[in-house]
Design a protein around this motif. Structure first.
Motif, PDB file in Angstrom:
ATOM      1  N   GLY A 394       0.808  -1.212   0.000  1.00  0.00           N
ATOM      2  CA  GLY A 394       0.000   0.000   0.000  1.00  0.00           C
ATOM      3  C   GLY A 394       0.843   1.264   0.000  1.00  0.00           C
ATOM      4  O   GLY A 394       0.405   2.304   0.494  1.00  0.00           O
ATOM      5  N   ALA A 395       2.061   1.183  -0.553  1.00  0.00           N
ATOM      6  CA  ALA A 395       2.970   2.334  -0.555  1.00  0.00           C
ATOM      7  C   ALA A 395       2.684   3.222  -1.760  1.00  0.00           C
ATOM      8  O   ALA A 395       3.402   3.239  -2.757  1.00  0.00           O
ATOM      9  CB  ALA A 395       4.421   1.852  -0.588  1.00  0.00           C
ATOM     10  N   ALA A 396       1.584   4.002  -1.669  1.00  0.00           N
ATOM     11  CA  ALA A 396       1.143   4.821  -2.795  1.00  0.00           C
ATOM     12  C   ALA A 396       2.187   5.849  -3.196  1.00  0.00           C
ATOM     13  O   ALA A 396       2.277   6.232  -4.357  1.00  0.00           O
ATOM     14  CB  ALA A 396      -0.170   5.511  -2.437  1.00  0.00           C
ATOM     15  N   GLY A 397       2.974   6.306  -2.229  1.00  0.00           N
ATOM     16  CA  GLY A 397       3.959   7.332  -2.527  1.00  0.00           C
ATOM     17  C   GLY A 397       4.978   6.913  -3.565  1.00  0.00           C
ATOM     18  O   GLY A 397       5.509   7.750  -4.289  1.00  0.00           O
ATOM     19  N   ASP A 398       5.297   5.615  -3.662  1.00  0.00           N
ATOM     20  CA  ASP A 398       6.307   5.135  -4.619  1.00  0.00           C
ATOM     21  C   ASP A 398       5.699   4.483  -5.859  1.00  0.00           C
ATOM     22  O   ASP A 398       6.386   4.318  -6.876  1.00  0.00           O
ATOM     23  CB  ASP A 398       7.223   4.114  -3.934  1.00  0.00           C
TER      24      ASP A 398
END
Length: 447
Positions: A394-398
């Motif tokens: 769930g690492a939307a930033g990357d």
């Protein structure tokens, strides 16, 4: 924790100690109580008050705790002293030795029924497991510590909850880590439990997962609250940890000088406390700050220092994460072969349940290095692996950036439809920072 034995057991103990000392019931009772009261107490027919037990203990020449529970008072003090020694062992980077100390202390505390010391030992074993990258064991220890402190006020339970959240975060379960931290913050603040140390610990721990999820606004808010709480907190190690975490948010806002100053404060505090793993992490974050500011030579120097220190402490997971940051700097300095070798060395330390975000970063960088070498097949394989890891975490930033890299690669190799799919996936993750990635922000403390 059971503070005293049942009345019959205490009665037998009083009678035995009185007989050993050659005292009559009247001599034991005077001047505050009657011989009849002592007789009733020794027969186990009355539950003595703390005041009565303290009087009797004084007459018998024993400690209150020894009379009430059968345990010499010095045992608890000695256990706490040795728990502090184990904490220092861990702080010096000897996680495996500290884990053995904590395990032995837990068994001793369990044998004597010291619940608080059992919980402290479990927390220590959890921190040791985090250092050595055994995230499943760490989570188990923190869960057990939380159970042992279930009847305590929430601020007492915060270190165990925070430990669980960090173990989930390092395993790549960002959303659940944030859920644990935010619900605890909400409960503390809405319930008026404004414990500065507990709040500081939670806000500082939330910054990393917020940043990895792309929730930069939420991370900035947590950083500001942590900085506001710092003067009220009594634990210098917490303040140092906060300065290190806050630096990452300051950097995201372009406040490079403030970020570097925050890390310098943390490094000095950790140096004073001799916390080598955390001090190494300060060098790691300073390297990250320099790299983002384009000062690659300084970044490489700081990251190499961090990697050397973490290798000494055998904090495997943290060492591998620092290695990924160093590899990125080496690649940007034209040392791609060294970077690739470093990344391949540490990939075995990661998996989908252990350091997923940094594993994805390693695959992403290996993909870029492969593209530079015109090995498009290997590059695509690394990008796809990284994409899978980030989606599960769930690492939307990357994710958006990775989808752009994959889309560009697919477009250059003539697969336009597949490239468009990758771009669409990336656009789906380009949300306003701190909005659609998370629910409502937790209640804030009155500052």
């Amino acid at each position: 924790m059971q503070e005293r034995d049942d009345p019959e057991t205490i009665g037998r103990r009083v009678q035995q100690l009185r007989t050993e000392r050659g005292l009559t019931q009247r001599q034991l009772a005077e001047p505050a109580y009657t011989p009849a009261y002592i007789s009733t107490l020794e027969a186990g027919r009355v539950r003595a008050s703390d005041e009565a037990l303290r009087h009797i203990a004084g007459r018998l020449g024993v400690g209150f705790e020894e009379l009430a529970s059968g345990r010499p008072a010095h045992l608890a003090t000695d256990l706490r002293l040795r728990l502090t020694e184990a904490q220092r062992t861990l702080a010096n980077g000897e996680a495996e030795a500290a884990a053995a100390q904590y395990a032995a202390l837990f068994e001793e505390a369990e044998a004597h029924g010291f619940a608080v010391e059992q919980a402290t030992a479990l927390l220590g074993m959890g921190e040791c497991a985090l250092d050595t990258g055994e995230l499943g064991r760490a989570r188990e220890f923190f869960e057990r510590a939380e159970l042992w402190t279930a009847g305590e006020p929430l601020p007492v339970r915060v270190p165990a909850i925070r430990g669980r959240a960090v173990s989930h975060y390092l395993a790549g379960e960002l959303r659940y880590a944030v859920y644990l931290l935010e619900t605890t913050l909400d409960e503390l603040n809405r319930g008026g439990l404004h414990d500065p140390d507990a709040l500081l610990l939670l806000y500082a721990s939330a910054i990393g997962p917020y940043m990895d999820m792309g929730a930069h606004a939420r991370a900035a808010q947590a950083a500001e609250l942590a900085l506001a709480l710092a003067p009220q907190a009594g634990d210098p190690a917490l303040i140092a940890r906060m300065h290190r975490s806050v630096a990452r948010t300051l950097l995201a806002e372009g406040r490079v000088a403030e970020a570097d100053a925050s890390l310098a404060k943390a490094a000095e505090l950790y140096r004073q406390l001799q916390l080598r793993t955390e001090l190494a992490n300060c060098h790691w974050m300073r390297g990250y700050v320099y790299a983002q500011n384009g000062e690659l030579e300084r970044a490489e120097r700081e990251l190499r220092e961090a990697l050397a220190m973490l290798s000494e402490t055998r904090a495997a997971l943290y060492r591998s994460q620092a290695a990924v940051e160093l590899a990125d700097v080496l690649h940007r300095r034209g040392k791609s072969d060294e970077a690739a070798e470093l990344l391949n060395d540490v990939l075995g330390d990661f998996n989908s349940e252990r350091g997923a975000v940094h594993s994805a970063a390693a695959h992403r960088l290996l993909g870029i290095i492969a593209e530079d070498a015109r090995d498009t097949e290997a590059a695509e394989e690394h990008y796809v692996r990284a994409l899978s890891l980030l989606e599960r975490a769930g690492a939307a930033g990357d994710l958006a950036d990775l989808c752009r890299l994959l889309g560009d690669l697919l477009r250059r190799t003539g697969r336009v439809e597949a490239a468009l799919d990758a771009y669409r996936t990336g656009l789906g993750h380009r949300t306003a920072p701190g909005t659609t990635t998370l629910g409502p922000a937790p209640a804030q403390p009155p500052l």
